[in-house]
Structures are given as structure tokens and as C-alpha cells.
Design a protein around this motif. Structure first.
Motif, mmCIF file in Angstrom:
data_model
loop_
_atom_site.group_PDB
_atom_site.id
_atom_site.type_symbol
_atom_site.label_atom_id
_atom_site.label_comp_id
_atom_site.label_asym_id
_atom_site.label_seq_id
_atom_site.Cartn_x
_atom_site.Cartn_y
_atom_site.Cartn_z
ATOM 1 N N ALA A 182 -15.330 1.908 11.374
ATOM 2 C CA ALA A 182 -14.505 2.075 10.349
ATOM 3 C C ALA A 182 -15.100 1.203 9.242
ATOM 4 O O ALA A 182 -14.245 1.097 8.375
ATOM 5 C CB ALA A 182 -13.149 1.672 10.689
ATOM 6 N N ARG A 188 -6.618 -5.802 8.824
ATOM 7 C CA ARG A 188 -6.471 -4.302 8.361
ATOM 8 C C ARG A 188 -6.887 -3.739 7.246
ATOM 9 O O ARG A 188 -6.555 -4.466 6.198
ATOM 10 C CB ARG A 188 -5.137 -3.625 8.903
ATOM 11 N N PHE A 236 -8.120 0.022 4.802
ATOM 12 C CA PHE A 236 -8.024 1.507 4.757
ATOM 13 C C PHE A 236 -9.309 1.579 3.721
ATOM 14 O O PHE A 236 -9.439 1.068 2.789
ATOM 15 C CB PHE A 236 -6.804 2.143 4.049
ATOM 16 N N ARG A 277 -2.240 0.496 13.545
ATOM 17 C CA ARG A 277 -3.113 1.422 12.836
ATOM 18 C C ARG A 277 -2.157 2.514 11.951
ATOM 19 O O ARG A 277 -2.515 3.465 11.548
ATOM 20 C CB ARG A 277 -3.754 2.195 13.856
ATOM 21 N N LEU A 315 -0.596 4.451 9.395
ATOM 22 C CA LEU A 315 -1.334 5.161 8.079
ATOM 23 C C LEU A 315 -0.360 4.851 7.065
ATOM 24 O O LEU A 315 0.834 5.049 7.107
ATOM 25 C CB LEU A 315 -1.534 6.806 8.086
ATOM 26 N N ARG A 367 -9.930 12.583 3.522
ATOM 27 C CA ARG A 367 -9.509 12.112 4.852
ATOM 28 C C ARG A 367 -9.224 10.474 4.599
ATOM 29 O O ARG A 367 -9.768 9.902 3.394
ATOM 30 C CB ARG A 367 -10.275 12.126 5.984
ATOM 31 N N ALA A 368 -8.650 9.719 5.436
ATOM 32 C CA ALA A 368 -8.450 8.224 5.381
ATOM 33 C C ALA A 368 -8.702 7.629 6.846
ATOM 34 O O ALA A 368 -8.419 8.339 7.884
ATOM 35 C CB ALA A 368 -7.175 7.907 4.781
ATOM 36 N N TYR A 369 -9.219 6.611 6.685
ATOM 37 C CA TYR A 369 -9.190 5.840 7.998
ATOM 38 C C TYR A 369 -9.041 4.417 7.914
ATOM 39 O O TYR A 369 -8.969 3.791 6.836
ATOM 40 C CB TYR A 369 -10.550 6.053 9.008
ATOM 41 N N CYS A 370 -8.865 3.745 9.064
ATOM 42 C CA CYS A 370 -8.473 2.274 9.040
ATOM 43 C C CYS A 370 -9.316 1.463 10.037
ATOM 44 O O CYS A 370 -9.623 2.314 11.018
ATOM 45 C CB CYS A 370 -7.119 1.826 9.027
ATOM 46 N N GLY A 371 -9.570 0.439 9.676
ATOM 47 C CA GLY A 371 -10.226 -0.437 10.847
ATOM 48 C C GLY A 371 -9.754 -1.784 10.567
ATOM 49 O O GLY A 371 -8.773 -2.269 9.828
#
Length: 410
Positions: free
Chosen positions: A44, A249, A251, A310, A312, A338-342
Motif C-alpha cells: 500500500a 492509516r 489513503f 479500512r 474508505l 482507484r484508491a487504496y489504504c495502508g
């Protein structure tokens, strides 16, 4: 399976680097992870290899060493980065562009930090000048000169600082390549990778850690390396050692691939440095924008401590998009696909945990790097390998000691 010299717990970028450098030093290595390679924080990440966001001190020293090692890895045809059997670092290396890039898209793109007004520019310049006394290369950039670096930048910025040592890698590729190259290059010291294996405890001979218990059976070893990232504190607790690592966290937004490059360097506002050093558990965002060899643009950065949630957050993504458009107005016409988180492995003093744990001899920690793990991975692996082979480490590891969080210690 023969008893390895070390078991590395974690197949992210830190674990891969530890395995790589230990194998390079001639040790037999096993790597275990409950998920796939780079399945946690590494997968991520944006791939930042930064010196620009670190003030003088232990982390900057670690970053400068790691920056050099990344360049050696990228410059070497097989990713060895030089080998002398002791784990000692070699020369300065040359680095490559994305086409070579060591097989993991290493880009010597440099970082441009911009200031919104004259006051922030003065602070940014003072920060850069101080870091410059400790080996950080930088160039002051006037407001008129910003467009020479980034033609599509907004016109209302006060100036900035360019850091030529900043770079970027593709983190999942980098972790995979470090593990694969170890297996291809180092013969008997090749890392043996076992995914889908959960560590449930430690084996002991008296006080000394001599391996791990897993849901697939026990693995004996001469030593164990905790490279479990955000879960490093939980793993340490299984050995009765307190290492206070918490998830932070973040994004990332990803745009559609662009037909021509819009962003040449890693570009971020001075507020990013403040956010990195913050202790706040609440939401903090700062504009960070950079392109990739695939043509997409990555947009960050947000930070908040919400446990392992997690969910969104559309408001956070909206704020990131607005901040990016304020820096690069042309992005307003591009779509986010797109989007992602870590989860960054956050330590209260913002320093990673590196070294053998005196409370559990035989257990070495390599975790808690927060958002800098990609950049700091080679140095961490190199230093752990030096410790494992009985060599004096290139850096003083006292600031990173695992027991520093005990009551009465700084």
C-alpha cells in the motif's frame, strides 16, 4: 527443512531486505509470512526513498545510508549491490532510470518541496540548510524557477527546495526482487520463502529465542528477525517484549494513465514534513503528488490513527484530490480510477526499532518505520545482517534500541 541460521517473520520490504543482506553475508535464511509477499504495508506504499523530509539525527543518518544502498541495488545487473561476505556496504553506485531501475522501477527523479508563502519558504529553506550540513543535497528554487522543474505547477507558490537524492521505487516489485535475487544469487544462503504461515509463539532455550511456533509447525533457527511491520508489536508481545507499534492509516488516490507526463518529480508541500513528525491521532493531510512509469499519478498523503479500520473515507479522498489540484490545476481534468489504504507502523518517537532485544536474546527487531519503511529498508537489512554476523554496524543503533520504551528510558 534444514535448520536455518535465521527466520525472518514478514515478507514485506523490510523483511525482504533483511533476508537479502543476511543471505548476501552467507547466512541460511527462511522467510515466513501469514500473507503473500508485500501483502501488508509494503503493498500500500508509494515507494518513497526520501531524505528531504528528515531532520538531522538518527533517522536521517539511516536514510542517507539507505539511499546509497538503493542506488547500489538498482545499478547492479543482478541486484547484489556489491558483495564482500561481511555485509559491509560498497561504493556509491550509480543508480538508473525507470527502464533499468534494478527490476523494481528505481527512479532518480528527485523531490521538489514547495512553499505556499514567504514565511513557509523561510522555514523550508532553513530546514534544508541545516540538513545540508549533514549530507543532504539541495537547491533553493525561486518562485520563477519552479516552472523549470515542474511546468504544470500552480503559479501562486512562493518557491521551494529541490532535493536530487530523493527517489522512488515500485515497492511490491522491490520486495519480490530482493527475495528472488537472494535465491538466485547466493547459493546455500538463498532465502526460503513460506507464505500462508502464521507465527503463534517462540521457541526458547532458557531465555534465548531459538525459533518460532507456527500454525504449520515449529521452525528452529539460530535467531529470529521481527519484520512484521504494523504487527511488529503484537509479534514482540509473544516473546514478552513491549514494542509499542500502532497502525497509522493513510489513503492514496491513483489517476488514470496520462498520455504524457504531467509530474516530473515527487512534489509535496512543506506541510508534509510537519505531518510526518506529528504525534496527533487525528486526521492530517498534506499534498503529495508524483507520477509513475505506467503513466498514472499517485496522490497523498493522509495520516490518522483509527486502529485497523479500512473503511474508505470519501471526505479524506476529496481533501487529497483538492490539495493535488491546488498544486497541479491540470489534474482537475483527470479521473481518479482507484484508491487504496495502508497502515504505517507508528512508534511514539518516530524512530524504527532495530537490533537485538535484550529482554529476549536471539530476537532481532526490524520494524516501526512508520511511512519511511520503503526508503529505509536496505539500510535496516544491511545493519541487521551486520549484527547477525558479529560485525560492528555502520551506524550507532542505540537510538533504535528495542527496550527504549521501558519505564524510565527515553
Amino acid at each position: 527443512m534444514a535448520v536455518p541460521d535465521i527466520v525472518v517473520v514478514g515478507a514485506g520490504i523490510i523483511g525482504a531486505a533483511c533476508a537479502h543482506y543476511a543471505a548476501r553475508a552467507g547466512l541460511d535464511v527462511a522467510v515466513v509470512d501469514r500473507g503473500p509477499v508485500a501483502g501488508g504495508t509494503t503493498g500500500a506504499g508509494e515507494g518513497n526513498v526520501l531524505v528531504s523530509d528528515k531532520e538531522p539525527g538518527p533517522e536521517l543518518d539511516l536514510a542517507l545510508l539507505s539511499n546509497r544502498l538503493w542506488r547500489e541495488l538498482a545499478a547492479s545487473p543482478d541486484g547484489d549491490g556489491g558483495r564482500d561476505g561481511t555485509g559491509a556496504a560498497g561504493g556509491s553506485g550509480g543508480g538508473t532510470g525507470p527502464e533499468g531501475g534494478g527490476g523494481f522501477e528505481f527512479e532518480e527523479k528527485g523531490g521538489l518541496v514547495v512553499a505556499e508563502n514567504a514565511r513557509v519558504l523561510r522555514e523550508l529553506t532553513a530546514f534544508a540548510d541545516l540538513a545540508g550540513k549533514h549530507g543532504v543535497e539541495h537547491v533553493a528554487v525561486t518562485a520563477d524557477g519552479l516552472r523549470d522543474y515542474e511546468p504544470h505547477l500552480a503559479a501562486d507558490l512562493a518557491g521551494g527546495v529541490f532535493y536530487p537524492q530523493d527517489a522512488q521505487v515500485q515497492p511490491m516489485l522491490a520486495a519480490a526482487r530482493l527475495l528472488r535475487r537472494g535465491a538466485e544469487r547466493f547459493g546455500g544462503g538463498a532465502p526460503a520463502l513460506r507464505t500462508g504461515v502464521t507465527v503463534t509463539g517462540f521457541l526458547r532455550d532458557g531465555d534465548r529465542v531459538t525459533g518460532v511456533r507456527t500454525d504449520r509447525g515449529d521452525i528452529l533457527a539460530g535467531a529470529v528477525v521481527n519484520a512484521a511491520g504494523t504487527w511488529g508489536g503484537e509479534l514482540a508481545a509473544l516473546a514478552g517484549a513491549r514494542v509499542p507499534i500502532l497502525p497509522r492509516r493513510g489513503f492514496v488516490l491513483v489517476t488514470e494513465p496520462l498520455d504524457r507526463p504531467l509530474v516530473r518529480h515527487k512534489v509535496y508541500t512543506a506541510a508534509y514534513v510537519t505531518a510526518v513528525a506529528s504525534d496527533s491521532a487525528g486526521l492530517e493531510t498534506s499534498a503529495v503528488v508524483e507520477g509513475t512509469p505506467a503513466g498514472t499519478v499517485l496522490i497523498g498523503a493522509s495520516r490518522e490513527r483509527t486502529g485497523f479500520d479500512r473503511t474508505l473515507s470519501v471526505p479524506v479522498l476529496g481533501r487529497l484530490a483538492a490539495q493535488a489540484v491546488a498544486l497541479f490545476p491540470a489534474l482537475a481534468e483527470r479521473r481518479a480510477i482507484r484508491a487504496y489504504c495502508g497502515f504505517r507502523p507508528y512508534c511514539p518517537d518516530h524512530l524504527p526499532v532495530i537490533g537485538e532485544d535484550p529482554r529476549a536474546p536471539g530476537l532481532y527487531h526490524a520494524c516501526g518505520h512508520e511511512g519511511a519503511g520503503i526508503g529505509l529498508a536496505p539500510a535496516t537489512g544491511h545493519l541487521i545482517a551486520q549484527l547477525l554476523t558479529g560485525h560492528r554496524p555502520d551506524l550507532d543503533l542505540t537510538p533504535f534500541r528495542p527496550d527504549r520504551f521501558e519505564e524510565g528510558l527515553p
